[in-house]
Design an enzyme around this catalytic site. Sequence first.
Site, PDB file in Angstrom:
ATOM      1  N   MET A  51       0.850  -1.094   0.190  1.00 59.11           N
ATOM      2  CA  MET A  51      -0.145  -0.314   0.082  1.00 59.11           C
ATOM      3  C   MET A  51       1.068   1.096  -0.591  1.00 59.11           C
ATOM      4  O   MET A  51       2.220   0.962   0.653  1.00 59.11           O
ATOM      5  CB  MET A  51      -1.046  -0.360   1.317  1.00 59.11           C
ATOM      6  CG  MET A  51      -0.713   0.216   2.453  1.00 59.11           C
ATOM      7  SD  MET A  51      -1.151   0.054   3.842  1.00 59.11           S
ATOM      8  CE  MET A  51      -2.253   0.795   3.983  1.00 59.11           C
ATOM      9  N   CYS A  52       0.375   2.458  -0.367  1.00 60.73           N
ATOM     10  CA  CYS A  52       0.589   3.748  -0.470  1.00 60.73           C
ATOM     11  C   CYS A  52       1.228   4.805   1.428  1.00 60.73           C
ATOM     12  O   CYS A  52       0.118   3.514   1.913  1.00 60.73           O
ATOM     13  CB  CYS A  52       0.451   4.471  -1.173  1.00 60.73           C
ATOM     14  SG  CYS A  52       0.069   4.289  -2.864  1.00 60.73           S
ATOM     15  N   GLY A  53       2.231   4.966   1.000  1.00 64.71           N
ATOM     16  CA  GLY A  53       1.710   5.441   2.591  1.00 64.71           C
ATOM     17  C   GLY A  53       2.114   6.994   2.294  1.00 64.71           C
ATOM     18  O   GLY A  53       3.110   7.331   1.749  1.00 64.71           O
TER      19      GLY A  53
ATOM     20  N   ARG B 248       6.411  -1.179   4.193  1.00 67.67           N
ATOM     21  CA  ARG B 248       5.204  -1.700   3.461  1.00 67.67           C
ATOM     22  C   ARG B 248       5.728  -2.273   1.915  1.00 67.67           C
ATOM     23  O   ARG B 248       4.749  -2.107   1.677  1.00 67.67           O
ATOM     24  CB  ARG B 248       4.273   0.023   3.268  1.00 67.67           C
ATOM     25  CG  ARG B 248       3.492   0.105   4.707  1.00 67.67           C
ATOM     26  CD  ARG B 248       2.871   1.460   4.829  1.00 67.67           C
ATOM     27  NE  ARG B 248       2.313   1.086   6.078  1.00 67.67           N
ATOM     28  CZ  ARG B 248       1.324   1.987   6.353  1.00 67.67           C
ATOM     29  NH1 ARG B 248      -0.030   2.385   5.033  1.00 67.67           N
ATOM     30  NH2 ARG B 248       0.294   2.751   7.366  1.00 67.67           N
TER      31      ARG B 248
ATOM     32  N   THR C   5       5.156   7.821  -0.407  1.00 68.27           N
ATOM     33  CA  THR C   5       5.033   6.392  -1.552  1.00 68.27           C
ATOM     34  C   THR C   5       3.867   5.416  -2.179  1.00 68.27           C
ATOM     35  O   THR C   5       3.266   5.622  -1.376  1.00 68.27           O
ATOM     36  CB  THR C   5       5.918   5.390  -0.797  1.00 68.27           C
ATOM     37  OG1 THR C   5       4.694   4.921   0.905  1.00 68.27           O
ATOM     38  CG2 THR C   5       7.139   5.590   0.335  1.00 68.27           C
TER      39      THR C   5
END
Length: 117
Positions: A20-22, A52, A107
């Site tokens: 997943m994105c952060g 992640r 991210t």
Amino acid sequence: KQWYQRRVHGDSQSQFHQKMCGIFAYLNFLTPRSRKEILDLLIKGLQRLEYRGYDSAGVGLDSKESGKIELVKKQGKVKLLEDEIYRREADLAFDDTLNCHIGIAHTRWATHGVPNE
């Protein structure tokens, strides 16, 4: 969020991996900080999210031109983004001090198409 499942060889148990994105943001009001301090804080925030999984990263923060946003993006690891930020030190005006500021770091996991900046 996207969940990926893979079978661990030699084990009947399945492991779930989350990709997943952060996002990490920083906002301050009437507290003087240099642009370098803000960028260092954003990079440290991204480093805490590295576990992640991701394929590119970027930051956005108040530009030295009023009302504009300065963006720095890089494909690959956070370290490559940090190197790009330091390469652009003069453009980003590291020594400028801001009393009110906002910054965001991100991210990205490319789920559609190829990874890019």
